[in-house]
Design an enzyme around this catalytic site. Structure first.
Site, mmCIF file in Angstrom:
data_model
loop_
_atom_site.group_PDB
_atom_site.id
_atom_site.type_symbol
_atom_site.label_atom_id
_atom_site.label_comp_id
_atom_site.label_asym_id
_atom_site.label_seq_id
_atom_site.Cartn_x
_atom_site.Cartn_y
_atom_site.Cartn_z
ATOM 1 N N THR A 82 0.870 -1.193 0.000
ATOM 2 C CA THR A 82 0.000 0.000 0.000
ATOM 3 C C THR A 82 0.899 1.233 0.000
ATOM 4 O OG1 THR A 82 -0.157 -0.104 2.428
ATOM 5 C CG2 THR A 82 -1.940 -1.112 1.159
ATOM 6 N N GLU A 151 11.327 -4.411 11.589
ATOM 7 C CA GLU A 151 12.355 -5.019 10.745
ATOM 8 C C GLU A 151 13.590 -5.301 11.595
ATOM 9 O OE1 GLU A 151 12.925 -3.391 6.772
ATOM 10 O OE2 GLU A 151 11.165 -2.134 7.106
ATOM 11 N N ASN A 213 2.098 3.756 15.026
ATOM 12 C CA ASN A 213 3.318 4.165 14.345
ATOM 13 C C ASN A 213 3.521 5.671 14.408
ATOM 14 O OD1 ASN A 213 4.130 1.623 13.713
ATOM 15 N ND2 ASN A 213 3.550 1.681 11.574
ATOM 16 N N PHE A 254 12.114 4.154 22.138
ATOM 17 C CA PHE A 254 12.007 5.181 21.095
ATOM 18 C C PHE A 254 12.396 6.571 21.596
ATOM 19 C CE2 PHE A 254 9.712 1.714 19.321
ATOM 20 C CZ PHE A 254 9.927 1.810 17.947
ATOM 21 N N CYS A 265 7.559 1.997 7.243
ATOM 22 C CA CYS A 265 6.308 2.260 7.970
ATOM 23 C C CYS A 265 6.135 3.706 8.412
ATOM 24 C CB CYS A 265 6.210 1.340 9.184
ATOM 25 S SG CYS A 265 5.999 -0.398 8.775
ATOM 26 N N LYS A 326 17.988 1.460 9.644
ATOM 27 C CA LYS A 326 18.244 0.913 10.973
ATOM 28 C C LYS A 326 19.081 -0.347 10.795
ATOM 29 C CE LYS A 326 15.108 -1.654 12.975
ATOM 30 N NZ LYS A 326 13.875 -2.155 13.632
#
Length: 437
Positions: A82, A151, A213, A254, A265, A326
């Site tokens: 998407t 990931e 997210n 985070f 994402c 990352k």
């Protein structure tokens, strides 16, 4: 599982590991050939073994025929791409709608059609409309089951999740009972380890992925701005983050400063959420600001590097450690390295880069004049400045004295804060990191 990409392949392999029979539909001939041959087209630690074991056990298969795959299936997952739609950033649902039509034409008996792809609010109900348009007499249910896979640690995230979100159509004749039964059974191994499985409305499930997210992206942008403030006032952003993170209402995760978020994402989902909210008449100003702050930060990092080099990188030999957005992935989507290195190349830098797994993917995305090296020390050879863009563990272990012996210059710009400032100073470096004295 319709789609053998990152989400589809990881989910399929993990469902098979639960003991289910899983058929993956992949229409890309090269990707399908690789999967059938046991070659994994993406980098994800442990996925090759998981796919091989379950393929050998006969629980996991790959093909291109949707009709064959859905025959007898109790749950049919849509896990296609998407991507952001050109022009407005909203999610492009072309592949989702195509999959829904193909599923409708191929289905026999009852099944639950589950959206695994990240999709805007209302997509599951639109899938139901498409299926009814194709097959008015078909017996089916729809559900939304967003993924929350990081990931580099996707298998662990699937097998030991913080939560599983399942959106159910409460307007179905049975109130969604069949959907709860099918997906409850599918996720039963997780229920046995007391992982929360939350059944909610379709719209709630679809929005939860975007909201989660976007909130995490907002935390990243917040700590990045705090790092800049720490630079100005002499505070230490790591101590600041610990002091914040010990508050249970905030949490430790985070809160790590860097050159900006990237990946498959966060950039896509934050932008999509702002569009969803604008169309609904409830704009998300915080997320809009997060998107703007992140875009500006990536550009500003090139200026920070030039300033560390005395105001210009022209003619400077720049060693770059890490290219992917990352560690533990080869994903270059929206990686901060792209805008940073494009600007450094435009300003006349001679760039030598190394990434443990990302260089093949990075080559077509970065300026053609870059030199790709065999190791971190190879990249650092005779460099005037060393730049850290990705926090791979092997970079953390580099002795500062060895770097000093390898490099020509003594400037290190560490945009991931992987080195100890005191050790770098002792080795004679003019060391710059983010938010640390």
């Amino acid at each position: 599982m319709i789609g053998g990409g990152y989400v589809g392949l990881v989910s399929a392999a993990c469902f098979a590991e639960f003991g289910n029979d899983v058929a993956v539909v992949e229409i890309d001939p090269d990707r399908l050939a690789a999967l059938r041959d046991g070659r994994i087209p993406i980098y994800e630690p442990g996925l090759d073994t998981l796919v091989a074991d379950n393929s050998r056990a006969g629980r996991l298969s790959f093909g291109a025929d949707i009709a064959e795959a859905v025959t007898g299936a109790e749950a049919i997952f849509i896990a296609v791409g998407t991507p952001p739609r050109n022009g407005d950033g909203q999610a492009d649902l072309t592949y989702v709608h195509q999959a829904a039509r193909q599923i409708a034409r191929a289905m026999g008996g009852h099944a639950v059609i589950v959206t695994k792809s990240t999709v805007p609010v209302g997509t599951s109900r639109r899938i139901a409309e498409i299926v009814r348009e194709e097959r008015p007499d078909l017996d089916f249910d729809v559900a939304s089951n967003p993924e929350f896979l990081r990931e580099g640690s996707a298998i662990g995230d699937f097998m030991r999740p913080d939560r599983v979100i399942v959106g159910v159509d409460e307007n179905a004749p049975d109130g969604g009972a069949r959907t709860r039964g099918v997906l409850g059974a599918l996720y039963r191994p997780l229920s046995l380890i007391e992982a929360p499985v939350l059944f909610v409305k379709l719209e709630t499930a679809e929005l939860t992925k975007y909201a989660s997210n976007s909130f995490l992206a907002m935390k990243i942008s917040f700590i990045n701005e705090m790092a800049d403030l720490c630079d100005r006032v002499g505070a230490d952003v790591h101590d600041l983050a610990r002091g914040m993170g010990l508050d249970g209402r905030i949490g430790r995760k985070f809160l790590h400063p860097g050159p900006g978020y990237g990946g498959s994402c966060f950039p896509k989902d934050t932008l999509a959420l702002t569009r969803i909210a604008q169309e609904a008449g409830a704009p998300t100003r915080l997320i809009e600001a997060t998107v703007a702050v992140n875009d500006a930060r990536k550009i500003a990092m090139a200026g920070r590097i030039a300033a560390a080099c005395g105001g210009s990188v022209r003619g400077k030999r720049v060693a770059v450690l890490g290219l992917t957005f990352k560690p533990e992935t080869d994903d270059m989507r929206e990686a901060p390295s792209i805008p940073i290195l494009v600007r450094l190349a435009e300003q006349g830098a001679q760039i030598r880069a190394f990434d443990p797994v990302g260089m093949p993917v990075a080559r077509p995305l970065l300026p053609p004049g870059l030199t790709y090296c065999d190791s971190a020390l190879d990249a650092a050879q005779d460099a005037d400045v060393l730049l850290v863009l990705t926090e791979w563990n092997e970079f953390r272990a580099l002795p500062p004295t060895q770097l000093a012996a390898t490099m020509r210059g003594r400037v290190v710009v560490d945009l991931r804060n992987i080195f100890d400032p005191a050790a770098m100073k002792a080795a004679g470096f003019a060391y710059q990191s983010l938010g640390r004295p």
